[in-house]
Scaffold this active site. Sequence first.
Site, short mmCIF file in Angstrom:
data_model
loop_
_atom_site.label_atom_id
_atom_site.label_comp_id
_atom_site.label_asym_id
_atom_site.label_seq_id
_atom_site.Cartn_x
_atom_site.Cartn_y
_atom_site.Cartn_z
CG ASP A 33 63.04 26.33 40.75
OD1 ASP A 33 63.96 26.06 41.41
OD2 ASP A 33 62.11 27.02 40.72
CD GLU A 73 55.15 25.01 41.77
OE1 GLU A 73 54.48 26.33 42.02
OE2 GLU A 73 55.51 25.02 40.61
CD GLU A 108 49.87 31.52 36.92
OE1 GLU A 108 50.15 31.60 35.73
OE2 GLU A 108 50.31 30.73 37.47
CG HIS A 136 60.53 29.01 38.43
ND1 HIS A 136 60.38 28.16 39.32
CD2 HIS A 136 59.12 29.35 38.04
CE1 HIS A 136 58.84 27.94 39.70
NE2 HIS A 136 58.50 28.57 38.65
#
Length: 605
Positions: free
Chosen positions: A291, A384, A393, A542
Amino acid sequence: KTSPCKEGSNFKNDSSPQLNVSNVSIKNDPLSNNCHSDTDDCVPWDTEMSNAPLLPTTVTTGCKDEHCEPRETSYRNLLGAKSQASKNLRFLEEGKDNGNTVPNEDADVTTADLGCQNAIEGRTRNENAPCVKSDATEIHIASDSQPFGVEAKPQPSGKGTADCSESEGTENKQDHGRTSKLNNHTLQNGTGSDPEGQASEAAIDDIVTAIDSFTALDDNQLSFKRGDQIHVISKESEEWWWAELNGCYGYIPVNHVSPKTLEELESELWQDDEYFGSYSSLKLQLEMLNDRPRTLAYRTAIERNAEFLKDKVVMDLGCGTGILSLFCARYGRPKKIYAVEASRMADKAKRLVLYNGYWDIVKVIHSRVESITLPEKVDLIISEWMGTLLLFELMVESVLIARDKFLARGGVMWPSHAKLYLVPCSAQKQYDEKIACWEDQYGFDFSPLIPAAKKEFFGRPIFNHELGLQDCLAVWETVLVMDMKRFGVEELEEISQDFEFQVTREGTFHGFASWFSVEFGGFPSTEPPVVLNTGPEHEMTHWKQDLFMMDQPTPVQEGDSIVGSILIKRNPEWRRHLRVTFTWEVLKAGVKWGTQSQKQFLLWR
């Protein structure tokens, strides 16, 4: 280094090794055990030594079925233990060396002066061993030498508890300068409840659960089993707490206990295994590396702010392959980079750091950030952490915890800001492929399956959606703004925002699309901050965009309004998952048209 264990004896005494001040290095003797009796469960010397304070006093403890049974308790000994603990801790801090160990190709990169890995993940060399600092400088064990000018005395084998001890009031009074006004309240509440007011620490009253068994390695620690309910009396440091179990007192390692029950922890552990397991694969790592908008945004931010990174301390949280750490090391030349990775990808990151020649700057730590300690604060936390709908998440929770725990005053968070966007859109292709197709299957009417199809295909967001600008029915709105220096962990539990979209073109309203942007600000650079935007008007990442399909398509015209709200709630059980609820209605010329609708989406449980 062994002590005789007489058959049928309830008590074991031996001489625990003492620190040799003249030779600072820790070495374990793998060939010798505390006890060779087949009937006694003694602690082997290959157990890693703890950095908890050692107490050079005589203690006799009764151990039966691995439970502490004190013969007699000395209040002066207990308070003296904590006093001597502080001296020992200061001695260890003053005696340590901050040098780095040069690894070879067959060994992991040494992490200097760090706490051991999370006991939950079972990565310690011995599950009963407490945390140990790993450093190029070690501490040699020498049983014939005693620090601080204290005469060596026999100590228990470690199976018992520090503070279930015989009274030695006169000797401890001389050693520690304590008065005779000591009572049970002082014992139970630690030095913080000193009747003379000499200690300022306030006693607390918490109950924690042992998430792993621990065997005391000296007479100043408390032994316990997995599942034990332990009473925490005072929190001495980030690594060791003063506690009580079954009438026995001693230090316990913080990373062996939790305020949650075992049932709660087992559920979370399963989720973490699932989560971290997915990031152990090269397939996912390669997707992120490929990406380019994502990866180059981070590299550009580092290059533009290289002058502010020089000689600073950096934490790369969730480092994966270590690419961000390598960028920082190459362009910024900081003093130290702590690359933290909880998945097995940490082993590969260590090899990559070594292979590329940055082992002297980058220290890879294989652990959850919640479980580690660092010898210093950090000037930059780079991570990130973004996912579907920005938050999925919930890695951001670990980032915020790391901020509160490790970020120095005036430090910088990267990303420094994050925004979540929302827009009503058309998605005719997705509706036809998943729903309308049931109306005619080879000449048969399968429309009775449409309600089930809507639930199955549109009950969760479509997370790899490629939104075209022509599909946007209005100008997008910002529904969440996060300042990473100020956003609180508790705010992740529930996020709500109203919206009102003015329809700008005629079309069919099928649902809402979302994406996010992050900004890399915080340093006093003359250039504008780098921005990574995952929206439809920017180069595809992505993440692409997320599509939330409503059950019923609604035709809209220019000038109409779509008003409502979005509610993002954290799943109370599956803590890395979200539940997103949209409430909306369509207004034509400011007048309600139809009824208010509501739909909940699962991400992913």
